[in-house]
Enzyme design. Structure first.
Site, PDB file in Angstrom:
ATOM      1  N   CYS A 111      -6.342 -17.593  34.510  1.00  0.00           N
ATOM      2  CA  CYS A 111      -7.774 -17.306  34.664  1.00  0.00           C
ATOM      3  C   CYS A 111      -8.191 -17.060  36.117  1.00  0.00           C
ATOM      4  CB  CYS A 111      -8.613 -18.415  34.046  1.00  0.00           C
ATOM      5  SG  CYS A 111      -8.340 -20.066  34.720  1.00  0.00           S
ATOM      6  N   ASP A 345     -16.530 -14.412  32.109  1.00  0.00           N
ATOM      7  CA  ASP A 345     -15.528 -15.394  31.694  1.00  0.00           C
ATOM      8  C   ASP A 345     -14.220 -14.696  31.323  1.00  0.00           C
ATOM      9  OD1 ASP A 345     -14.131 -17.524  30.686  1.00  0.00           O
ATOM     10  OD2 ASP A 345     -15.634 -18.098  29.187  1.00  0.00           O
ATOM     11  N   HIS A 347     -11.690 -16.180  29.943  1.00  0.00           N
ATOM     12  CA  HIS A 347     -11.023 -16.964  28.899  1.00  0.00           C
ATOM     13  C   HIS A 347     -11.256 -16.356  27.517  1.00  0.00           C
ATOM     14  CE1 HIS A 347     -11.698 -19.728  32.293  1.00  0.00           C
ATOM     15  NE2 HIS A 347     -10.510 -20.212  31.957  1.00  0.00           N
TER      16      HIS A 347
END
Length: 423
Positions: A111, A345, A347
């Protein structure tokens, strides 16, 4: 024989964990992000105020927007188009195996590399396209932030696990061809912008040949003692990005460089020296520079006194975002409203896209909706990014950032001057 058996067990274990992570990060709970109409929204130096959406006039004094030249009164669609136009880089699965490992996905560990890619991508957008650029197809992106636990998710897990065991890979087919896309543009300038848009994304492809792709970044990270599957911190990623840009041999990238601050201090003379280095023997123009400043905004937890400092940074037209997040979970911070940070994000696990194909699909590289997080939840370790096109631009940015620091530090006793300096 024993060693061979152990290797097979390790490979099977790696493939199972990869398949599990692929499923885990493909499950996105149905969520919506709400924005207040009573407070301004700052996005990478641009200010929006939805309260005045139906009014064609400038904002009143005291509205909260600090950059008068970059205020856009109202128009939610303009904000959405601006946000969606930023390049979104997420976990991917089923990409070519990373050398020295059995990994074909970065789910669960990549990430921070992804948020670093997003920051660098924004710097390259400013360099080649400018801050005013937006992707014409941005508002056509479907909002996929509504997937829940369904039989489709279970099937995806099963298929992913089976494919990982057999080594098979199913590639997505392009949805929109480059020819069809280019045909929509009315002039050479718009066509050029779309070509660079695609080119920038291709540099971040998940293949060993992509200049700023995951495979290359991992290679540069080995010198910092990192390998595929490790967790990378914001400071380490800053140095990896610097190395990646330095080693890039593409002719379009010879006019840009990266400077990483040491001990939270940006030395003006060093940056100017880096910018003034001639690009070629017959061209001594200034280089553009992306300045990366690894900082720590507190001890074990972020000191909330830094909130105004972070806001002031994200309000600057020179800012290209922040590599940050929550503990062990990296986000790309690009703006704020009130005391909440706006972020993209990484993820979310998406399928590998072969960017070497001339008309590869663009949809999965643009985030359909922003997310918000309370500033108090932010991990104190982060890397702040700035872009300056030339030496004059850097000098103006340096003056503005220094001025903001002085004002904030004079008002907030708990922020120490040595935490972040331009000298």
């Amino acid at each position: 024989m024993e060693a061979t058996g152990t290797d097979e067990v390790d490979k099977l274990k790696t493939k199972f964990i990869s398949a599990w992570n692929n499923m885990k990060y493909s499950w996105v709970l149905k969520t919506k992000t709400y924005f207040s109409r009573n407070s301004p929204v700052l996005l990478l130096g641009k200010c929006y105020h939805f309260k005045y959406e139906d009014e064609d006039k400038t904002l009143p004094a005291g509205s909260g927007c600090t950059i008068e030249d970059h205020v856009i009164a109202g128009n939610v669609e303009e904000f959405r188009k601006d946000f969606i136009s930023r390049i979104w880089l997420t976990y991917r699965e089923e990409f070519p195996q990373i050398e020295g490992s059995a990994l074909t996905t970065d789910c669960g560990w990549g990430c921070t590399l992804r948020t670093g890619q997003m920051l660098l991508a924004q710097g390259l957008i400013l360099h080649f396209l400018g801050r005013a650029w937006t992707w014409p197809d941005a508002l056509n992106i479907e909002n996929s932030d509504s997937e829940s636990w369904t039989s489709h998710t279970v099937k995806k897990f099963t298929a992913s696990f089976e494919a990982s065991l057999s080594g098979e890979r199913e590639l997505k087919t392009p949805k929109i061809s480059l020819k069809e896309t280019i045909g929509k543009y009315s002039d050479d300038h718009e066509m050029r912008n779309e070509i660079y848009h695609r080119k920038i994304i291709s540099w971040f492809g998940d293949s060993p040949l992509a200049l700023f792709g995951l495979h290359q970044l991992i290679e540069y990270g080995k010198k910092s003692g990192k390998k595929a599957g490790d967790w990378y911190g914001p400071a380490v990623v800053a140095h990896i990005l610097r190395k990646a840009v330095e080693e890039a041999r593409h002719p379009d990238l010879q006019g840009i460089t990266i400077y990483v601050a040491q001990d939270c201090t940006v030395y003006n003379c060093d940056v100017i020296d880096k910018q003034s280095a001639s690009m070629t023997s017959d061209n001594a123009d200034d280089k553009a520079v992306i300045i990366l400043v690894p900082v720590r905004l507190g001890g074990e937890r972020t000191n909330t006194d830094y909130l105004e400092f972070v806001k002031s940074i994200l309000s600057l037209e020179y800012c290209v975002g922040i590599i940050g997040g929550k503990p062990k979970q990296s986000y790309y911070f690009a703006g704020f409203q009130d005391d909440s940070l706006i972020y993209m994000d990484p993820h979310y696990c998406q399928s590998f896209v072969d960017v070497s194909i001339k008309d590869f699909p663009l949809e999965t590289f643009h985030c359909p909706s922003p997310k918000k997080m309370a500033f108090r939840k932010m991990d104190p370790s982060c890397t702040i990014g700035f872009y300056c096109r030339n030496v004059q631009d850097f000098e103006r940015a340096s003056e503005e950032i220094t001025k903001n620091q002085i004002v904030i530090k004079a008002a907030i006793i708990n922020i120490h001057v040595q935490d972040f300096m331009w000298t």
